[in-house]
Write an enzyme that holds these catalytic residues in place. Structure first.
Site, PDB file in Angstrom:
ATOM      1  N   GLU A 174     -16.492   6.113   3.608  1.00  0.00           N
ATOM      2  CA  GLU A 174     -15.899   5.612   4.850  1.00  0.00           C
ATOM      3  C   GLU A 174     -15.869   6.740   5.865  1.00  0.00           C
ATOM      4  O   GLU A 174     -16.460   7.800   5.642  1.00  0.00           O
ATOM      5  CB  GLU A 174     -14.506   5.039   4.580  1.00  0.00           C
ATOM      6  CG  GLU A 174     -13.521   6.038   3.994  1.00  0.00           C
ATOM      7  CD  GLU A 174     -12.098   5.461   3.911  1.00  0.00           C
ATOM      8  OE1 GLU A 174     -11.676   4.785   4.855  1.00  0.00           O
ATOM      9  OE2 GLU A 174     -11.423   5.717   2.908  1.00  0.00           O
TER      10      GLU A 174
ATOM     11  N   ARG B 272       0.829  -1.205   0.000  1.00  0.00           N
ATOM     12  CA  ARG B 272       0.000   0.000   0.000  1.00  0.00           C
ATOM     13  C   ARG B 272       0.864   1.256   0.000  1.00  0.00           C
ATOM     14  O   ARG B 272       0.550   2.231  -0.686  1.00  0.00           O
ATOM     15  CB  ARG B 272      -0.940  -0.032   1.215  1.00  0.00           C
ATOM     16  CG  ARG B 272      -2.078   0.949   1.124  1.00  0.00           C
ATOM     17  CD  ARG B 272      -3.150   0.668   2.161  1.00  0.00           C
ATOM     18  NE  ARG B 272      -2.645   0.798   3.524  1.00  0.00           N
ATOM     19  CZ  ARG B 272      -3.358   0.514   4.616  1.00  0.00           C
ATOM     20  NH1 ARG B 272      -4.603   0.079   4.504  1.00  0.00           N
ATOM     21  NH2 ARG B 272      -2.837   0.666   5.814  1.00  0.00           N
TER      22      ARG B 272
ATOM     23  N   LYS C   7      -2.815   6.356   1.270  1.00  0.00           N
ATOM     24  CA  LYS C   7      -2.686   6.777   2.667  1.00  0.00           C
ATOM     25  C   LYS C   7      -1.723   7.958   2.716  1.00  0.00           C
ATOM     26  O   LYS C   7      -0.519   7.798   2.905  1.00  0.00           O
ATOM     27  CB  LYS C   7      -2.195   5.603   3.514  1.00  0.00           C
ATOM     28  CG  LYS C   7      -2.760   5.612   4.918  1.00  0.00           C
ATOM     29  CD  LYS C   7      -2.526   4.299   5.623  1.00  0.00           C
ATOM     30  CE  LYS C   7      -2.916   4.391   7.075  1.00  0.00           C
ATOM     31  NZ  LYS C   7      -4.375   4.463   7.304  1.00  0.00           N
TER      32      LYS C   7
HETATM   33  C1  LIG Z   1      -5.489   3.631   7.533  1.00  0.00           C
HETATM   34  C2  LIG Z   1      -6.885   3.894   7.103  1.00  0.00           C
HETATM   35  C3  LIG Z   1      -7.919   2.930   7.247  1.00  0.00           C
HETATM   36  C4  LIG Z   1      -7.714   1.617   7.944  1.00  0.00           C
HETATM   37  O1  LIG Z   1      -6.800   0.785   7.306  1.00  0.00           O
HETATM   38  P1  LIG Z   1      -6.123  -0.431   8.080  1.00  0.00           P
HETATM   39  O2  LIG Z   1      -5.155  -0.966   7.105  1.00  0.00           O
HETATM   40  O3  LIG Z   1      -7.208  -1.416   8.384  1.00  0.00           O
HETATM   41  O4  LIG Z   1      -5.520   0.125   9.313  1.00  0.00           O
HETATM   42  C5  LIG Z   1      -9.173   3.232   6.740  1.00  0.00           C
HETATM   43  N1  LIG Z   1      -9.437   4.417   6.160  1.00  0.00           N
HETATM   44  C6  LIG Z   1      -8.488   5.374   6.029  1.00  0.00           C
HETATM   45  C7  LIG Z   1      -8.835   6.659   5.381  1.00  0.00           C
HETATM   46  C8  LIG Z   1      -7.184   5.134   6.490  1.00  0.00           C
HETATM   47  O5  LIG Z   1      -6.262   6.092   6.349  1.00  0.00           O
END
Ligand SMILES: *Cc1c(COP(=O)(O)O)cnc(C)c1O
Length: 341
Positions: free
Chosen positions: A220, A82, A184
């Site tokens: 989300e 990622r 991210k």
């Molecule tokens: C990090 C993150 C998540 C959760 O991801 P995980 O890999 O399960 O920790 C969900 N949404 C956003 C916007 C994120 O930055």
């Protein structure tokens, strides 16, 4: 080696400086060998690209102690992949995925005394990140980058059990179609700060963001993906190109199907069908699953049958199974658990 004298059960989700961190620098088109260092401070130009144009990306994962006393990390290869995807979208060099996993392992090992003991509910949060460090004033990507990994012990996300939360439908958007919602990057968080402060001031724990184009579909929250359970016990998660692909959510969907024999579906989820679901949860590394009891849409309340006292039964099963896998109480799928030796 002796564990640090920390009240593990009463830690909050805050930063505590640990002894060691990992650093690797990129310049002249290549990464250096990288090293574990002690200095937690970073010195850079006042005009560093990260400070002026926010060229920065990150990851988050946890190290913890299993029932049989091993220190492990959960699926770090997916964080590596990622971060590589985030790098490409942000015009940053990819830190090789095998080196990423090695850097995380080295950093956790160097801070082993800070990994909370089994059963405390606390974990060692691991934060890999990368940023453009050389001065940039005309808008363009940096040439020099720094990749770092630090750790910080964090408390159990829910002290005294997970109580369902109330969230609101946000009037702000998190991500544009074809934007950066699926990577991210710090920039996705910078612009969510006003929205979350607003939600908190109104008494809500989180924001539910809708798709920016039509505002009819669920995306989300600021930092967690949604899972819904239908009344006939199917597990549904929203599908969209602007959702961050949560590793917890992907793992839970696998667990639902392969361990619990449930039907799973990744599809568009409409705002107007929310009232039809039996349970709702938010998933991410920090809490694994936070149950949602109520969603408020401009005064209109959508209350899930699972109520405000405890997690819904299927959410609870998902939570117990995934945390059981993580803690070594349930056999993990091949490659999910990396032991730090
Ligand atoms: C990090 C993150 C998540 C959760 O991801 P995980 O890999 O399960 O920790 C969900 N949404 C956003 C916007 C994120 O930055």
């Amino acid at each position: 080696m002796a564990k640090k004298n920390i009240d593990w059960g009463n830690l909050s989700f805050g930063y505590i400086k640990t002894d060691k961190r990992y650093v690797s620098n990129y310049s002249d088109g290549k990464w250096d060998d990288g090293a574990i260092i002690e200095d937690d401070m970073i010195t850079m130009s006042e005009c560093a690209c990260v400070l002026q144009y926010a060229q920065t990306i990150f990851e988050g994962l946890k190290a913890y102690t299993t029932e049989d006393g091993r220190i492990v990390i959960f699926r770090p290869d997916l964080n590596a992949e990622r971060l590589a995807n985030s790098s490409r979208r942000m015009e940053m060099p990819v830190f090789p995925e095998d080196r990423f996993v090695d850097a995380v392992a080295q950093t956790v090992k160097a801070n082993a005394d800070y990994v909370p003991p089994y059963g405390t509910g606390a974990t060692l949060y691991v934060r890999p990140y990368m940023f453009g460090i050389n001065p940039v004033i005309g808008v363009k990507p940096a040439d020099d980058f720094q990749f770092r990994v630090f750790t910080t012990p964090v408390g159990p996300y829910f002290k005294g059990g997970a109580k369902p939360i109330t969230i609101k439908i946000s009037d702000f958007d998190r991500a544009a179609p074809h934007g950066t919602g699926n990577i991210k990057a710090g920039l996705n968080y910078a612009m969510s700060l006003h929205a979350i402060v607003t939600a908190h001031n109104e008494g809500f724990a989180e924001n539910m963001y809708l798709d920016a184009q039509t505002r009819t579909k669920v995306e989300e929250t600021g930092g967690a993906n949604f899972l819904f359970i239908t009344k006939d016990n199917k597990v549904v998660t929203p599908k969209s190109n602007s959702i961050l692909p949560s590793i917890t959510r992907r793992s839970l969907m696998y667990v639902a199907k392969e361990y619990l024999g449930l039907e799973v579906e990744e599809r568009e989820v409409y705002l107007e069908e929310l009232g039809d679901f039996a349970e709702c949860g938010l998933c991410g590394t920090a809490a694994v699953i936070s149950p949602v009891g109520k969603i408020v849409d401009h005064g209109k309340e959508i209350c899930f049958p699972s109520g405000m006292e405890k997690m819904g039964p299927t959410t609870q099963k998902l939570y117990d199974t995934l945390t059981g896998i993580q803690m070594g109480r349930i056999e993990a799928p091949e490659g999910w658990i990396k032991v730090i030796e």
